[in-house]
Design a protein around this motif. Structure first.
Motif, PDB file in Angstrom:
ATOM      1  N   ARG A 140      70.972  53.215  74.684  1.00 57.07           N
ATOM      2  CA  ARG A 140      70.420  54.467  74.146  1.00 57.07           C
ATOM      3  C   ARG A 140      71.409  55.198  73.232  1.00 57.07           C
ATOM      4  O   ARG A 140      71.055  55.543  72.102  1.00 57.07           O
ATOM      5  N   PRO A 141      72.633  55.472  73.687  1.00 52.13           N
ATOM      6  CA  PRO A 141      73.552  56.138  72.758  1.00 52.13           C
ATOM      7  C   PRO A 141      73.881  55.302  71.532  1.00 52.13           C
ATOM      8  O   PRO A 141      74.037  55.836  70.430  1.00 52.13           O
ATOM      9  N   ILE A 142      73.961  53.977  71.695  1.00 46.41           N
ATOM     10  CA  ILE A 142      74.251  53.115  70.550  1.00 46.41           C
ATOM     11  C   ILE A 142      73.112  53.171  69.532  1.00 46.41           C
ATOM     12  O   ILE A 142      73.342  53.201  68.316  1.00 46.41           O
ATOM     13  N   ALA A 201      61.026  64.935  75.151  1.00 42.38           N
ATOM     14  CA  ALA A 201      61.102  63.551  75.643  1.00 42.38           C
ATOM     15  C   ALA A 201      61.331  63.507  77.152  1.00 42.38           C
ATOM     16  O   ALA A 201      60.927  62.555  77.819  1.00 42.38           O
ATOM     17  N   LEU A 202      61.958  64.533  77.661  1.00 44.39           N
ATOM     18  CA  LEU A 202      62.336  64.554  79.063  1.00 44.39           C
ATOM     19  C   LEU A 202      61.275  65.171  79.968  1.00 44.39           C
ATOM     20  O   LEU A 202      61.098  64.742  81.105  1.00 44.39           O
ATOM     21  N   GLU A 258      62.759  56.731  71.986  1.00 48.39           N
ATOM     22  CA  GLU A 258      62.311  57.306  70.719  1.00 48.39           C
ATOM     23  C   GLU A 258      63.183  58.495  70.329  1.00 48.39           C
ATOM     24  O   GLU A 258      63.583  58.638  69.166  1.00 48.39           O
ATOM     25  N   ALA A 259      63.499  59.341  71.299  1.00 47.11           N
ATOM     26  CA  ALA A 259      64.348  60.508  71.018  1.00 47.11           C
ATOM     27  C   ALA A 259      65.730  60.082  70.537  1.00 47.11           C
ATOM     28  O   ALA A 259      66.287  60.688  69.619  1.00 47.11           O
ATOM     29  N   CYS A 260      66.285  59.024  71.141  1.00 45.85           N
ATOM     30  CA  CYS A 260      67.606  58.522  70.721  1.00 45.85           C
ATOM     31  C   CYS A 260      67.602  58.180  69.235  1.00 45.85           C
ATOM     32  O   CYS A 260      68.492  58.585  68.481  1.00 45.85           O
ATOM     33  N   VAL A 261      66.594  57.406  68.839  1.00 45.96           N
ATOM     34  CA  VAL A 261      66.508  56.919  67.467  1.00 45.96           C
ATOM     35  C   VAL A 261      66.210  58.064  66.506  1.00 45.96           C
ATOM     36  O   VAL A 261      66.911  58.257  65.500  1.00 45.96           O
ATOM     37  N   THR A 264      60.114  56.595  64.326  1.00 42.66           N
ATOM     38  CA  THR A 264      59.285  56.804  65.519  1.00 42.66           C
ATOM     39  C   THR A 264      58.527  55.541  65.877  1.00 42.66           C
ATOM     40  O   THR A 264      58.506  55.119  67.042  1.00 42.66           O
ATOM     41  N   ARG A 265      57.912  54.911  64.887  1.00 44.65           N
ATOM     42  CA  ARG A 265      57.150  53.680  65.151  1.00 44.65           C
ATOM     43  C   ARG A 265      58.074  52.556  65.623  1.00 44.65           C
ATOM     44  O   ARG A 265      57.733  51.796  66.547  1.00 44.65           O
ATOM     45  N   TYR A 266      59.237  52.426  64.982  1.00 47.62           N
ATOM     46  CA  TYR A 266      60.230  51.433  65.421  1.00 47.62           C
ATOM     47  C   TYR A 266      60.568  51.657  66.897  1.00 47.62           C
ATOM     48  O   TYR A 266      60.533  50.723  67.712  1.00 47.62           O
ATOM     49  N   ALA A 267      60.883  52.897  67.246  1.00 48.46           N
ATOM     50  CA  ALA A 267      61.345  53.212  68.595  1.00 48.46           C
ATOM     51  C   ALA A 267      60.246  53.028  69.640  1.00 48.46           C
ATOM     52  O   ALA A 267      60.498  52.527  70.742  1.00 48.46           O
ATOM     53  N   GLN A 268      59.024  53.415  69.300  1.00 49.05           N
ATOM     54  CA  GLN A 268      57.921  53.247  70.252  1.00 49.05           C
ATOM     55  C   GLN A 268      57.684  51.769  70.547  1.00 49.05           C
ATOM     56  O   GLN A 268      57.434  51.390  71.697  1.00 49.05           O
TER      57      GLN A 268
END
Length: 309
Positions: free
Chosen positions: A61-63, A161-162, A201-204, A222-226
């Protein structure tokens, strides 16, 4: 779709060493997390928070947050406080998820879970402490060269997100679905789009926002992350069946024992693998416009479905 000059489409001929990239970024994240929460009085709560926060893990996630910020023209320094905050929030969710009232697990990342070491009372408070500090850390540690309106957007997105619209809502529906063998694919997607994909999604997206991503680019991110978020969960479901406890670092076979409906239980293992692969391909297609700068995010996407723990 036409690429901007800044992210002109380039042939991806250079070989990208994902293993070295992940190792380097993981170490950067470990150092930043260690420095973010020093031990103070009352020592027990800080030790409990650090016990779970620094227990290892892939730091995907952080990465992802750092990689997106760099892809969009930002720097690691701009995104690191948000990357740390995401890991604090994720760690909180793991501490609380492992509690007897939730998933009731004794091991996480190959170590005893927080409540097994510090007791349920301190474990709950450690999760609360990490959650509160995550937002404080974004607010106070993000460099001043990042416009404050971007920082405000990050705080709002992390909160969404949380909360009940994200991870918490997904967890509630997950708990309600335990033992029900008639859970629909729609409900299963809801659970994991909120419980797993929302934070990814929030990370990205937050990494992109910090670097000044346009509204159109935020939609691509957003689409990538989902897509990778859902693929991540499908792989998790497969590994719960196929991997050992030693590989997972937590109890294997828990979904079956809890009578949870999972992607493999609906589709079978092979079909689930195919679906995960399709999601990853769709995710990577969203990043084609960014050319070579997207190599890390594309490589991480493929790493997600090839992992064995």
């Amino acid at each position: 779709m036409v690429a901007t000059d800044k992210f002109k489409k380039m042939p991806e001929t250079a070989t990208f060493n994902l293993s070295a990239y992940l190792k380097e970024r993981q170490q950067l994240c470990e150092t930043a997390l260690d420095q973010a929460i020093p031990v103070a009085y009352p020592e027990k709560i800080y030790e409990s928070m650090r016990y779970s926060l620094l227990a290892g893990g892939k730091r995907v996630r952080p990465i992802l947050c750092l990689a997106t910020c760099e892809m969009m023209g930002g720097t690691i320094e701009m995104a690191m406080p948000t990357a740390c905050a995401v890991e604090m929030i994720h760690t909180m969710s793991l501490i609380h998820d492992d509690l007897p009232a939730m998933d009731n697990d004794d091991y996480r990342r190959g170590k005893l879970t927080n409540h097994k070491v510090y007791g349920e009372d301190i474990a709950i408070l450690a999760g609360d402490g990490l959650l509160a500090y995550a937002f404080e850390f974004v607010a106070i540690a993000t460099p001043l060269n990042v416009p404050r309106d971007r920082v405000l957007q990050v705080v709002a997105r992390l909160g969404r997100a949380l909360g009940a619209a994200g991870l918490v809502g997904g967890q509630v529906v997950d708990l309600e679905s335990e033992g029900k063998t008639d859970t629909s694919l729609e409900t299963l997607n809801y659970i994991h789009n909120h419980k797993t994909a929302a934070l990814l999604e929030a990370c990205v997206v937050c990494g992109g926002i910090l670097a000044g991503a346009s509204a159109e680019d935020v939609q691509r991110l957003t689409r990538y992350a989902q897509n990778i978020g859902l693929a991540f969960q499908i792989v998790d479901d497969i590994l719960d069946i196929t991997a050992t406890q030693e590989q997972l670092g937590k109890t294997a076979g828990k979904d079956l024992k809890a009578q949870k409906v999972t992607y493999p239980s609906l589709w079978g293992i092979e079909e689930s693998r195919v679906k995960a692969q399709q999601l990853i391909e769709a995710a990577c297609a969203e990043l084609d416009v960014f050319g070579e700068q997207a190599q890390p995010l594309k490589a991480i996407a493929h790493f997600i479905i090839s992992r064995n723990h």
